[in-house]
Each structure stands twice: as C-alpha cells, then as structure tokens.
Scaffold this motif. Sequence first.
Motif, PDB file in Angstrom:
ATOM      1  N   LEU A  24       0.019  -1.488 -13.369  1.00  0.00           N
ATOM      2  CA  LEU A  24       0.254  -2.522 -12.359  1.00  0.00           C
ATOM      3  C   LEU A  24       0.861  -3.744 -13.027  1.00  0.00           C
ATOM      4  CD1 LEU A  24      -3.131  -2.359 -10.378  1.00  0.00           C
ATOM      5  CD2 LEU A  24      -1.069  -0.990 -10.034  1.00  0.00           C
ATOM      6  N   GLN A  82      -8.608   0.479  -3.122  1.00  0.00           N
ATOM      7  CA  GLN A  82      -7.342   1.112  -2.700  1.00  0.00           C
ATOM      8  C   GLN A  82      -6.671   1.842  -3.857  1.00  0.00           C
ATOM      9  OE1 GLN A  82      -4.530  -1.506  -0.768  1.00  0.00           O
ATOM     10  NE2 GLN A  82      -6.118  -2.536   0.401  1.00  0.00           N
ATOM     11  N   VAL A  83      -6.683   1.200  -5.006  1.00  0.00           N
ATOM     12  CA  VAL A  83      -6.036   1.807  -6.176  1.00  0.00           C
ATOM     13  C   VAL A  83      -6.793   3.071  -6.588  1.00  0.00           C
ATOM     14  CG1 VAL A  83      -5.417   1.486  -8.608  1.00  0.00           C
ATOM     15  CG2 VAL A  83      -5.091  -0.398  -6.990  1.00  0.00           C
ATOM     16  N   GLN A  84      -8.116   2.940  -6.629  1.00  0.00           N
ATOM     17  CA  GLN A  84      -8.916   4.101  -7.025  1.00  0.00           C
ATOM     18  C   GLN A  84      -8.698   5.278  -6.062  1.00  0.00           C
ATOM     19  OE1 GLN A  84     -13.198   3.503  -7.437  1.00  0.00           O
ATOM     20  NE2 GLN A  84     -13.270   5.355  -8.690  1.00  0.00           N
ATOM     21  N   VAL A  96       2.893  -5.682  -8.010  1.00  0.00           N
ATOM     22  CA  VAL A  96       1.843  -6.008  -7.047  1.00  0.00           C
ATOM     23  C   VAL A  96       1.982  -7.488  -6.684  1.00  0.00           C
ATOM     24  CG1 VAL A  96      -0.648  -6.136  -6.698  1.00  0.00           C
ATOM     25  CG2 VAL A  96       0.320  -4.268  -8.053  1.00  0.00           C
ATOM     26  N   CYS A 146       2.113   7.082  -6.655  1.00  0.00           N
ATOM     27  CA  CYS A 146       1.139   8.117  -7.020  1.00  0.00           C
ATOM     28  C   CYS A 146       1.660   9.500  -6.667  1.00  0.00           C
ATOM     29  CB  CYS A 146      -0.208   7.862  -6.338  1.00  0.00           C
ATOM     30  SG  CYS A 146      -1.087   6.448  -7.015  1.00  0.00           S
ATOM     31  N   LEU A 178       2.170   1.794  -3.524  1.00  0.00           N
ATOM     32  CA  LEU A 178       1.106   2.364  -4.359  1.00  0.00           C
ATOM     33  C   LEU A 178       0.996   3.878  -4.142  1.00  0.00           C
ATOM     34  CD1 LEU A 178      -1.520   2.072  -6.135  1.00  0.00           C
ATOM     35  CD2 LEU A 178      -2.735   1.524  -4.009  1.00  0.00           C
ATOM     36  N   ILE A 226      -6.712   2.196 -15.387  1.00  0.00           N
ATOM     37  CA  ILE A 226      -5.394   1.718 -14.958  1.00  0.00           C
ATOM     38  C   ILE A 226      -4.860   0.727 -16.000  1.00  0.00           C
ATOM     39  CG2 ILE A 226      -4.169   0.422 -13.137  1.00  0.00           C
ATOM     40  CD1 ILE A 226      -5.349   2.984 -12.022  1.00  0.00           C
ATOM     41  N   LEU A 277     -10.209  -2.651 -12.827  1.00  0.00           N
ATOM     42  CA  LEU A 277      -9.061  -1.734 -12.906  1.00  0.00           C
ATOM     43  C   LEU A 277      -8.983  -1.095 -14.286  1.00  0.00           C
ATOM     44  CD1 LEU A 277      -6.564  -3.978 -10.927  1.00  0.00           C
ATOM     45  CD2 LEU A 277      -7.249  -1.661 -10.243  1.00  0.00           C
ATOM     46  N   HIS A 329       0.830  -1.201   0.000  1.00  0.00           N
ATOM     47  CA  HIS A 329       0.000   0.000   0.000  1.00  0.00           C
ATOM     48  C   HIS A 329       0.867   1.253   0.000  1.00  0.00           C
ATOM     49  CE1 HIS A 329      -3.235   2.751   1.671  1.00  0.00           C
ATOM     50  NE2 HIS A 329      -3.737   2.258   0.561  1.00  0.00           N
TER      51      HIS A 329
END
Length: 276
Positions: free
Chosen positions: A149, A132-134, A119, A98, A94, A175, A170, A91
């Motif tokens: 990813l 989480q990604v969003q 990942v 970003c 990630l 993504i 995703l 996390h």
Amino acid sequence: QAKATGRNSIRFYNPALQATMEKRFRMESDLRNAIGGNGFFLVYQNQVDAKGITVGSEALLRWRHPEKGIISPIEFIPVAEDTGLILPLGHWVLKEACLQLRQWQRHEAFREHVISINVSAKQFHQKDFVDQVQKAVDGHEISPDLLKLELTESLVLEDIEDSTCKMQQLRALGIQLSMDDFGTGYSSMAYLSRLPFDEVKIDKSFVQSAGHHHAQRDWIIIEGIIGLAKNLRIRVIAEGVESEAQHAFLVQLGCQYFQGYYFGRPKDAETFAHAS
Ligand code: C2E
Ligand code: MG
Ligand code: MG
Ligand code: MG
C-alpha cells in the motif's frame, strides 16, 4: 450570491465560477455512473531492481470516459475524494489488484511479483479499512506480502495516531507499506524513523531535476534520503526515472529500486504480462 432554484440547479452569477461548478457536477455524476458500470481499469508500471529485473509494479487507475476518452487520475481523484466516491472506487482498486495478483500467481515469472496500490486519505481513515484489506487478501487467497500500500505523508499526518495503529495492524497481517512522494512534505525525515514503512519512494520531482541548475541541491537531498532509509533498513525506490543519466546518478547514490518511463510505461495487465 447563489440562489437555489431547486435540486442540483444552484445558479451562480459569476459565469466562470458557474462553468467550473457545472463541469464538476457533470464529472461527479459521470464518476458515479462509471463506478456502477465498468468504466475503470488499472494499468501497471514495472518496478525494477539494481539488475533491471522487474520485481513488482504500481497499479495506476484509469477512467475510460464514454465521450472524453481516457482520463487521468490527476483530474478525477480530487473530485472522487471531495464527493466520497473515492470509497467505492478505492475498494474496487483493492479488489481488482488482488484479482490480478491471483491471476499472476499462475505464471512462473510472476510468483513473487508485488503489486503496489495507491490509497487515499479518506479511504485509509475509514474505521474498517484494515478489515477491508484483510478480506480482500483472504478472499482472493493471495500471500499478503505480495500487496503493498502506498501512503503519502499528508495522509499519515492527518491523524498520526490512527495511521500508526492501522499501519501496525497491516504490517502484522504481512502487508507491505510504502511512503509515496517522499521528500515533498514538510517533515518526512522526522516521521520516517517512527512509522513502520517498508519502503520510501523518492518523489519524481527530485529525480527529474538532474541536469537543471538547482540540481545539485536535489541530489544532496536524494543522497540524504537514501542514507537515512538504509540506516533505518527501509528500501528505497526512485519514481519518475526517465533517462539513463538519471538512472546512473541514482545508482551512484545507492538507490536500489527504480520506476519510470525509462524502464517502462504503465500498461494494461495483458500487455504488461506479454512485455515481461
Ligand atoms: P503517484 O502515485 O505518485 O504515481 C506516479 C505517477 O507518475 C503516475 O501518474 C505515473 O504514470 C507517473 N509516472 C511514472 N513514471 C514516470 C516518468 O518517468 N515520468 C513522469 N513524468 N511521470 C511518470 P498517474 O498514473 O497519472 O497518476 C497520478 C497520481 O494519481 C498518482 O501519483 C496517485 O497519487 C494518483 N492515483 C493513481 N491511481 C490511483 C488509485 O488507484 N487510487 C488513488 N487514491 N490515487 C491514485
Ligand atoms: Mg503511487
Ligand atoms: Mg508517487
Ligand atoms: Mg507523485
């Protein structure tokens, strides 16, 4: 054989095994501390197109150990995976990627720079992974198509239904998805057409066999991968390109993108930005 003598003090009568266990316990507690502090950082290795222009980078995790110096992910990722520490760590990667994308948006030359992150299986198969990604992308106000990813075949095959579902979600977010270490698994070819990947990364073991006696067979495999990917409209990147000869071969076979020491070593973000 083991006799529990209290918390965290299981004793083994096999000295070699005991040493291994102790090393592992030690690494686990060191990892835990490092996640709480700021013991980790990302290095970036550039990815180039056919003209040699950098179009993106792969973020690779490094651990700055207080006594042992910089430790490779090959050593600590397996421990992080076994202990579940990969979840907070993944996390962090990630969010850090970003943050870096956000920073690089301020530089003209980096506006379209894509960052790929690795990942791990446990991380991907969490219930709320897509969420989480969003959140990370939205929270840092970055364009989702700048984040890629990297998933491995074994990750996908662990739970193909869950993987396909998450991959579609995703993709719907914008993504990008890359299949890492392609060619090392058993059924890569069969699954590639069914899974929504944007990119495949030819594993460095194939790329680096140029010049060896069994090389010809590996080059045939690479050619096959490139042909298949092109027909499926999936882009191909070769990893681990170390020499001009390897690059030339790959170009001849139709490879479009390249990553490896020949084009650049992984560098910390600041050094990377200055070098580009
Ligand atoms: P990977 O994703 O296949 O990454 C490519 C590895 O090849 C990297 O090793 C990179 O430094 C190395 N490499 C790049 N160019 C060359 C080259 O020309 N020659 C050779 N011999 N090697 C090259 P690294 O950084 O040690 O990472 C090893 C593995 O650790 C990665 O393999 C990936 O599976 C894992 N990893 C790294 N960062 C993360 C992360 O943030 N999360 C997770 N889950 N795994 C990570
Ligand atoms: Mg990778
Ligand atoms: Mg790889
Ligand atoms: Mg690899």
